[in-house]
Design a protein around this motif. Structure first.
Motif, PDB file in Angstrom:
ATOM      1  N   GLY A  62       5.483  -0.053  27.046  1.00  0.00           N
ATOM      2  CA  GLY A  62       4.502   0.421  28.005  1.00  0.00           C
ATOM      3  C   GLY A  62       3.437  -0.576  28.395  1.00  0.00           C
ATOM      4  O   GLY A  62       2.512  -0.238  29.143  1.00  0.00           O
ATOM      5  N   THR A  63       3.545  -1.817  27.918  1.00  0.00           N
ATOM      6  CA  THR A  63       2.502  -2.807  28.215  1.00  0.00           C
ATOM      7  C   THR A  63       3.027  -4.009  28.992  1.00  0.00           C
ATOM      8  O   THR A  63       2.242  -4.704  29.634  1.00  0.00           O
ATOM      9  CB  THR A  63       1.862  -3.338  26.910  1.00  0.00           C
ATOM     10  OG1 THR A  63       2.848  -4.051  26.155  1.00  0.00           O
ATOM     11  CG2 THR A  63       1.307  -2.188  26.071  1.00  0.00           C
ATOM     12  N   GLY A  64       4.312  -4.299  28.893  1.00  0.00           N
ATOM     13  CA  GLY A  64       4.825  -5.538  29.467  1.00  0.00           C
ATOM     14  C   GLY A  64       4.487  -6.744  28.627  1.00  0.00           C
ATOM     15  O   GLY A  64       4.601  -7.883  29.078  1.00  0.00           O
ATOM     16  N   SER A  65       4.072  -6.504  27.390  1.00  0.00           N
ATOM     17  CA  SER A  65       3.694  -7.585  26.484  1.00  0.00           C
ATOM     18  C   SER A  65       4.647  -7.617  25.300  1.00  0.00           C
ATOM     19  O   SER A  65       5.503  -6.741  25.135  1.00  0.00           O
ATOM     20  CB  SER A  65       2.263  -7.389  25.995  1.00  0.00           C
ATOM     21  OG  SER A  65       1.889  -8.382  25.056  1.00  0.00           O
ATOM     22  N   SER A  66       4.504  -8.636  24.485  1.00  0.00           N
ATOM     23  CA  SER A  66       5.282  -8.742  23.259  1.00  0.00           C
ATOM     24  C   SER A  66       4.396  -9.305  22.156  1.00  0.00           C
ATOM     25  O   SER A  66       3.283  -9.768  22.412  1.00  0.00           O
ATOM     26  CB  SER A  66       6.505  -9.646  23.472  1.00  0.00           C
ATOM     27  OG  SER A  66       6.108 -10.999  23.659  1.00  0.00           O
ATOM     28  N   GLY A  67       4.899  -9.253  20.956  1.00  0.00           N
ATOM     29  CA  GLY A  67       4.160  -9.808  19.829  1.00  0.00           C
ATOM     30  C   GLY A  67       5.120 -10.355  18.801  1.00  0.00           C
ATOM     31  O   GLY A  67       6.323 -10.088  18.856  1.00  0.00           O
ATOM     32  N   HIS A  68       4.608 -11.140  17.874  1.00  0.00           N
ATOM     33  CA  HIS A  68       5.413 -11.592  16.750  1.00  0.00           C
ATOM     34  C   HIS A  68       4.568 -11.508  15.498  1.00  0.00           C
ATOM     35  O   HIS A  68       3.336 -11.427  15.549  1.00  0.00           O
ATOM     36  CB  HIS A  68       5.938 -13.013  16.964  1.00  0.00           C
ATOM     37  CG  HIS A  68       4.870 -14.065  17.033  1.00  0.00           C
ATOM     38  ND1 HIS A  68       4.167 -14.484  15.930  1.00  0.00           N
ATOM     39  CD2 HIS A  68       4.385 -14.780  18.079  1.00  0.00           C
ATOM     40  CE1 HIS A  68       3.298 -15.410  16.279  1.00  0.00           C
ATOM     41  NE2 HIS A  68       3.400 -15.614  17.586  1.00  0.00           N
ATOM     42  N   LEU A  69       5.210 -11.515  14.355  1.00  0.00           N
ATOM     43  CA  LEU A  69       4.488 -11.443  13.098  1.00  0.00           C
ATOM     44  C   LEU A  69       3.645 -12.694  12.883  1.00  0.00           C
ATOM     45  O   LEU A  69       4.046 -13.792  13.261  1.00  0.00           O
ATOM     46  CB  LEU A  69       5.464 -11.297  11.931  1.00  0.00           C
ATOM     47  CG  LEU A  69       6.399 -10.090  11.926  1.00  0.00           C
ATOM     48  CD1 LEU A  69       7.188 -10.067  10.627  1.00  0.00           C
ATOM     49  CD2 LEU A  69       5.638  -8.798  12.122  1.00  0.00           C
ATOM     50  N   GLY A  70       2.482 -12.499  12.291  1.00  0.00           N
ATOM     51  CA  GLY A  70       1.686 -13.643  11.869  1.00  0.00           C
ATOM     52  C   GLY A  70       2.155 -14.115  10.499  1.00  0.00           C
ATOM     53  O   GLY A  70       2.347 -15.297  10.258  1.00  0.00           O
ATOM     54  N   GLY A  71       2.315 -13.163   9.590  1.00  0.00           N
ATOM     55  CA  GLY A  71       2.848 -13.472   8.265  1.00  0.00           C
ATOM     56  C   GLY A  71       1.817 -13.812   7.217  1.00  0.00           C
ATOM     57  O   GLY A  71       2.172 -14.035   6.057  1.00  0.00           O
ATOM     58  N   GLY A  72       0.546 -13.843   7.597  1.00  0.00           N
ATOM     59  CA  GLY A  72      -0.483 -14.236   6.641  1.00  0.00           C
ATOM     60  C   GLY A  72      -0.585 -13.303   5.450  1.00  0.00           C
ATOM     61  O   GLY A  72      -0.784 -13.755   4.309  1.00  0.00           O
TER      62      GLY A  72
END
Length: 355
Positions: A62-72
């Motif tokens: 619903g945003t047209g965005s994406s993300g990935h894990l930071g992993g910290g």
């Protein structure tokens, strides 16, 4: 949250480089005090694992965005804050130098945002408070989710403040802040669930690893062969194959910039520290943006032979196979990160033995 050089001023970039250098020296000194051999292979394998999973962008519906894990938080919970900070710094350094992911001038900012907040703020003051001294699996999961979300929110706030102090007028503070925090809240929920899943798996397979990370000097060296082998398999599969299916949508930072300024990326100045960092990165990044460089080929745009063909001859870029580039980047980057993080751990161990 891999910031490009155009988002910061040289003054802010230099200040964050200095802060990161100080934190790195502090983390190295504290890790030497721990003097634990078993930390070295775990640092290397987890560094490779985080490099691989950061290549997988997932769509935010619903945003047209994406993300990935930071992993910290994964690193902090499994390694402890000091080894985690050095491992995350290794991941981000390999990404910036060899894959042009994040600017070299902004590398100090990126390490601070993605390593300092989870390792030195969220882990001791959020995760450890929730998990407690004798954590149950439920408390581990709740602590992992809550600390991951809040660490990512702090990192997003760090990005906004760094652009503000750099005088980036294209990104008005209030609008940029709202968009960065909102989109990274959604990304943080996903990261929290994945972190909880990884920590729960390790707790079930080798609970001694969590104890090793939490106490200053673990009572015994746990057997980690099965955990290390499992993480290596997941790393190879993720970097070598799953990276093909990463979302093509702009990530949270690019999405926030576009909805603030109308542009997903800003142009850095072509002189001074910006030009120096760009030239250095161009020389070191052999797989920029996790793919092969385009190959220039001569083409004839008009006529057939003779002067007409010669006059119409131009340059066209042939783009190599994208999937092959991603696979090679995932495998090479994971291997390089594993080597760098492992060498850091081994170097600190040997320096401790000489004392």
């Amino acid at each position: 949250m891999h910031m490009a050089d155009a988002l910061i001023s040289p003054l802010v970039g230099g200040a964050m480089w200095a802060a990161t250098a100080g934190l790195t020296a502090y983390g190295a000194r504290k890790l030497k005090e721990k003097a634990d051999d078993s930390m070295v292979p775990l640092m290397g394998v987890l560094g490779a694992f985080i490099f691989a999973v950061q290549m997988i962008n997932f769509t935010i519906p619903g945003t047209g965005s994406s993300g990935h894990l930071g992993g910290g938080m994964i690193l902090s919970i499994l390694l402890g804050p000091y080894a985690a900070f050095l491992t995350m710094a290794s991941v981000l350094t390999v990404q910036a130098l060899f894959f042009a992911d994040g600017g070299l001038l902004a590398l100090g900012c990126n390490i601070f945002n993605l390593a300092f907040f989870p390792c030195f703020i969220a882990y001791p003051f959020i995760y450890r408070k929730i998990a407690g001294e004798r954590p149950t699996r439920r408390r581990l999961a709740v602590g992992a989710v809550a600390s991951s979300i809040l660490a990512l929110q702090m990192g997003a706030l760090g990005v906004v403040l760094q652009t503000l102090f750099s005088g980036i007028s294209e990104l008005p503070f209030s609008t940029f802040l709202f968009l960065m925090l909102s989109i990274h809240l959604a990304i943080g929920v996903v990261e929290g669930l994945v972190t909880a899943a990884v920590v729960t798996f390790v707790c079930k397979a080798r609970p001694e690893i969590l104890e090793m990370a939490a106490v200053p000097r673990p009572p015994a060296r746990p057997a980690m062969n099965n955990v290390l082998a499992g993480l290596l398999v997941v790393t190879v599969v993720t970097g070598g194959a799953l990276s093909w299916f990463a979302s093509a949508n702009p990530d949270g930072l690019e999405w926030s910039m576009f909805h603030t300024s109308g542009k997903e990326a800003l142009e850095a100045a072509d002189q001074g520290p910006y030009a120096l960092a760009a030239r250095l990165q161009e020389k070191t990044a052999f797989l920029p943006d996790y793919g092969f460089r385009p190959v220039e080929q001569e083409t004839a745009t008009s006529g057939e032979g003779g002067a007409a063909a010669e006059a119409g001859k131009g340059k066209a870029e042939e783009w190599p196979d994208v999937s092959a580039g991603k696979s090679l980047s995932g495998l090479l980057g994971a291997a390089m990160t594993m080597l760098l993080a492992g060498l850091i751990g081994l170097g600190l161990r040997k320096s401790q033995q000489k004392r």
